[in-house]
Design an enzyme around this catalytic site. Structure first.
Site, PDB file in Angstrom:
ATOM      1  N   GLY A 136       0.835  -1.215   0.000  1.00  0.00           N
ATOM      2  CA  GLY A 136       0.000   0.000   0.000  1.00  0.00           C
ATOM      3  C   GLY A 136       0.858   1.249   0.000  1.00  0.00           C
ATOM      4  N   TYR A 137       1.401   1.585  -1.150  1.00  0.00           N
ATOM      5  CA  TYR A 137       2.232   2.785  -1.283  1.00  0.00           C
ATOM      6  C   TYR A 137       1.470   3.881  -2.041  1.00  0.00           C
ATOM      7  CZ  TYR A 137       6.888   1.088   0.286  1.00  0.00           C
ATOM      8  OH  TYR A 137       7.961   0.652   1.006  1.00  0.00           O
ATOM      9  N   GLU A 252      12.469  -3.976  -3.989  1.00  0.00           N
ATOM     10  CA  GLU A 252      11.493  -4.183  -5.066  1.00  0.00           C
ATOM     11  C   GLU A 252      12.173  -4.055  -6.431  1.00  0.00           C
ATOM     12  OE1 GLU A 252       8.172  -1.442  -5.127  1.00  0.00           O
ATOM     13  OE2 GLU A 252       7.185  -2.564  -6.741  1.00  0.00           O
TER      14      GLU A 252
HETATM   15  C1  LIG Z   1       1.938  -3.035 -13.012  1.00  0.00           C
HETATM   16  C2  LIG Z   1       1.952  -2.083 -11.860  1.00  0.00           C
HETATM   17  C3  LIG Z   1       1.877  -2.557 -10.568  1.00  0.00           C
HETATM   18  C4  LIG Z   1       1.876  -1.666  -9.497  1.00  0.00           C
HETATM   19  N1  LIG Z   1       1.745  -2.171  -8.212  1.00  0.00           N
HETATM   20  C5  LIG Z   1       1.705  -1.324  -7.167  1.00  0.00           C
HETATM   21  C6  LIG Z   1       1.522  -1.822  -5.829  1.00  0.00           C
HETATM   22  O1  LIG Z   1       1.390  -3.028  -5.601  1.00  0.00           O
HETATM   23  N2  LIG Z   1       1.454  -0.940  -4.826  1.00  0.00           N
HETATM   24  C7  LIG Z   1       1.581   0.393  -5.023  1.00  0.00           C
HETATM   25  O2  LIG Z   1       1.542   1.123  -4.041  1.00  0.00           O
HETATM   26  N3  LIG Z   1       1.740   0.918  -6.265  1.00  0.00           N
HETATM   27  C8  LIG Z   1       1.810   0.082  -7.339  1.00  0.00           C
HETATM   28  N4  LIG Z   1       1.959   0.584  -8.624  1.00  0.00           N
HETATM   29  C9  LIG Z   1       1.955   2.033  -8.815  1.00  0.00           C
HETATM   30  C10 LIG Z   1       3.295   2.638  -9.212  1.00  0.00           C
HETATM   31  O3  LIG Z   1       4.190   2.600  -8.141  1.00  0.00           O
HETATM   32  C11 LIG Z   1       3.033   4.083  -9.675  1.00  0.00           C
HETATM   33  O4  LIG Z   1       2.210   4.008 -10.831  1.00  0.00           O
HETATM   34  C12 LIG Z   1       4.295   4.816 -10.000  1.00  0.00           C
HETATM   35  O5  LIG Z   1       5.019   5.077  -8.837  1.00  0.00           O
HETATM   36  C13 LIG Z   1       4.033   6.149 -10.755  1.00  0.00           C
HETATM   37  O6  LIG Z   1       3.098   6.926 -10.095  1.00  0.00           O
HETATM   38  P1  LIG Z   1       1.841   7.545 -10.867  1.00  0.00           P
HETATM   39  O7  LIG Z   1       1.145   6.421 -11.583  1.00  0.00           O
HETATM   40  O8  LIG Z   1       1.048   8.318  -9.877  1.00  0.00           O
HETATM   41  O9  LIG Z   1       2.441   8.501 -11.979  1.00  0.00           O
HETATM   42  P2  LIG Z   1       2.938   9.991 -11.784  1.00  0.00           P
HETATM   43  O10 LIG Z   1       3.794  10.075 -10.584  1.00  0.00           O
HETATM   44  O11 LIG Z   1       1.756  10.899 -11.830  1.00  0.00           O
HETATM   45  O12 LIG Z   1       3.820  10.190 -13.059  1.00  0.00           O
HETATM   46  C14 LIG Z   1       3.277  10.550 -14.334  1.00  0.00           C
HETATM   47  C15 LIG Z   1       4.432  10.789 -15.303  1.00  0.00           C
HETATM   48  O13 LIG Z   1       5.221  11.904 -14.862  1.00  0.00           O
HETATM   49  C16 LIG Z   1       6.586  11.515 -14.741  1.00  0.00           C
HETATM   50  N5  LIG Z   1       7.203  12.184 -13.591  1.00  0.00           N
HETATM   51  C17 LIG Z   1       6.674  12.328 -12.358  1.00  0.00           C
HETATM   52  N6  LIG Z   1       7.544  12.975 -11.547  1.00  0.00           N
HETATM   53  C18 LIG Z   1       8.651  13.220 -12.276  1.00  0.00           C
HETATM   54  C19 LIG Z   1       9.910  13.853 -12.011  1.00  0.00           C
HETATM   55  N7  LIG Z   1      10.186  14.343 -10.811  1.00  0.00           N
HETATM   56  N8  LIG Z   1      10.814  13.919 -13.010  1.00  0.00           N
HETATM   57  C20 LIG Z   1      10.541  13.423 -14.264  1.00  0.00           C
HETATM   58  N9  LIG Z   1       9.365  12.821 -14.576  1.00  0.00           N
HETATM   59  C21 LIG Z   1       8.436  12.720 -13.601  1.00  0.00           C
HETATM   60  C22 LIG Z   1       6.547  10.025 -14.516  1.00  0.00           C
HETATM   61  O14 LIG Z   1       7.771   9.409 -14.897  1.00  0.00           O
HETATM   62  C23 LIG Z   1       5.381   9.598 -15.398  1.00  0.00           C
HETATM   63  O15 LIG Z   1       5.811   9.455 -16.738  1.00  0.00           O
HETATM   64  C24 LIG Z   1       1.956  -0.280  -9.719  1.00  0.00           C
HETATM   65  C25 LIG Z   1       2.040   0.207 -11.035  1.00  0.00           C
HETATM   66  C26 LIG Z   1       2.028  -0.677 -12.101  1.00  0.00           C
HETATM   67  C27 LIG Z   1       2.112  -0.144 -13.496  1.00  0.00           C
END
Ligand SMILES: Cc1cc2nc3c(=O)[nH]c(=O)nc-3n(C[C@H](O)[C@H](O)[C@H](O)COP(=O)(O)OP(=O)(O)OC[C@H]3O[C@@H](n4cnc5c(N)ncnc54)[C@H](O)[C@@H]3O)c2cc1C
Length: 401
Positions: A136-137, A252
């Site tokens: 739950g992150y 991870e």
């Molecule tokens: C298959 C899969 C499994 C997952 N499983 C889990 C899970 O079990 N538990 C959990 O907690 N989460 C999980 N996640 C979530 C994952 O950790 C997040 O999707 C990821 O951290 C990105 O966050 P976001 O989707 O909010 O995108 P955002 O943070 O909104 O990013 C959107 C875009 O902006 C870019 N961006 C954002 N900040 C910056 C920066 N500072 N510099 C340059 N570019 C930037 C990103 O690279 C991306 O392209 C999972 C995701 C996937 C795809």
């Protein structure tokens, strides 16, 4: 060295005697959504009783967590012994006895940060595959900027009261417990986060599956409404969860990089797929352009596998994974995406099948794997964010002003 060879002979004999026949073919597609991987947990269905037998036998030896200390149910093996064990399992194509976020992510940080009581309570059931964990992150509004998370845990004297929402929680609907980042101080960003463990059957927890482009629902939106969590289920220091969170992300990323992305095309090798589907010209893949790209890809993948192996050795000799796992995670995502795209291209029109008898399982898997791989550059921290980590913490470059 003689000791290692004795260990190899013992491990080989034990595996020969204890690995059931159906567990000697790696994971294979049983249905579209089930490749036969063993995840354990209270909700496991055990369609194949030999899978349960295999898990129980391996867990009994502590070999689901070979290098964890014996006192917490692990195998107590040295890194060298573990390498031998993995080689011997590979020799008979033994299936991984347990796939588990508990083994890959939570356990290692519990060993580092949890108190003795927590270690004794939580580690052995992970080793035995009795409790399946989810992570739950991420939250709506807190993905890459994870420390912006808003799920609140309020101190109610004898318990924490948790309210908020997580998203993209992989397998939350299948999991028994969650390791969860919560806000315990609103006045500070990173120093206001704590690391909490709780049972997914606690009243107020609801996991709603999200359907993906690949047709699967591997993750959920997870809601918490007045969830009561016992005080002793906070790991590490109050408001000290950010350090644990970052450490867990390194584990991870390390795990994802060493094969956690799974297959693409049912274990079907690109080169053989091309020979079968594109045809042969003097024993070689007939299409020269595709042949060159598959060769380049295979060389990169081989170099990458060797780099991962070296990094694993270095991290075992030192103090576990480092920020350098971000380099490997970035490359792993790129290579897996390339491989699955090349597989779809190689299969041509036969990769366009989604379901139905006119397509073979490897053809259906190829398209699904290619679509699934799109998430590789997002999960465990996006590629852009990993490049930021590399530039700041590995190369020591300055923030752009
Ligand atoms: C298959 C899969 C499994 C997952 N499983 C889990 C899970 O079990 N538990 C959990 O907690 N989460 C999980 N996640 C979530 C994952 O950790 C997040 O999707 C990821 O951290 C990105 O966050 P976001 O989707 O909010 O995108 P955002 O943070 O909104 O990013 C959107 C875009 O902006 C870019 N961006 C954002 N900040 C910056 C920066 N500072 N510099 C340059 N570019 C930037 C990103 O690279 C991306 O392209 C999972 C995701 C996937 C795809």
């Amino acid at each position: 060295m003689a000791d290692l060879e004795t260990f190899r002979a013992e491990a080989r004999a034990w595996l020969e005697a204890n690995c059931p026949p159906s567990m000697r073919q790696g994971a294979v597609a049983v249905t579209e959504d089930d490749d036969g991987s063993i995840w354990g947990g209270r909700k496991a269905k055990w369609k194949n009783p030999e899978a349960k037998q295999w898990l129980d036998r391996m867990a009994g030896k502590g070999w689901t967590a070979p290098t964890w200390p014996k006192e917490y149910g692990g195998g107590g093996l040295s890194n060298a012994e573990n390498r031998v064990l993995q080689q011997e399992m590979g020799r008979i194509k033994a299936r991984t006895p347990l796939m588990s976020f508990g083994l890959w992510m939570l356990g290692p940080v519990l060993l580092e940060y949890a108190n003795e009581e927590q270690k004794r309570k939580f580690l052995p059931p992970i080793v035995r595959g009795e409790i399946r964990w989810c992570q739950g992150y991420s939250e709506p509004g807190a993905g890459s900027d994870l420390a912006g998370l808003r799920t609140q845990a309020v101190d109610k004297g004898d318990h924490w009261l948790v309210n908020g929402q997580k998203i993209w929680t992989s397998y939350a609907d299948q999991a028994d417990w969650i390791f969860c980042l919560v806000r315990t101080d609103n006045s500070k960003k990173h120093e206001g986060i704590s690391f909490l463990l709780f049972d997914m059957t606690t009243p107020g927890v609801e996991a709603r599956p999200i359907k993906l482009i690949s047709g699967q629902s591997p993750f959920c939106e997870t809601f918490f409404s007045d969830v009561k969590v016992p005080k002793e289920q906070l790991v590490g220091k109050l408001n000290g969860g950010w350090d644990i969170a970052k450490r867990l992300l390194q584990y991870e990323r390390q795990n994802i990089s060493s094969g956690g992305f799974g297959g693409g095309g049912g274990g079907y090798d690109l080169e053989h797929a091309a020979l079968d589907y594109v045809g042969k010209d003097d024993g070689r893949i007939a299409d020269a352009d595709l042949r060159a790209r598959i060769t380049t890809h295979k060389m990169e993948a081989r170099a990458f596998a060797m780099t991962v192996r070296r990094a694993e050795e270095e991290s075992k000799q030192g103090k576990g994974p480092s920020a350098a796992t971000s380099i490997i995670k970035y490359a792993a995502a790129k290579i897996n995406q390339e491989r699955t795209e090349l597989m779809v291209e190689t299969l041509g029109a036969q990769a366009l099948g989604w379901e139905g008898g006119q397509f073979k399982p490897n053809e259906i898997m190829a398209m699904r794997a290619m679509l699934r791989a799109k998430g590789n550059s997002i999960e465990g921290g996006t590629s852009e964010v990993n490049l930021n980590v590399v530039s700041k913490r590995v190369l020591g470059l300055m923030d752009h002003q």
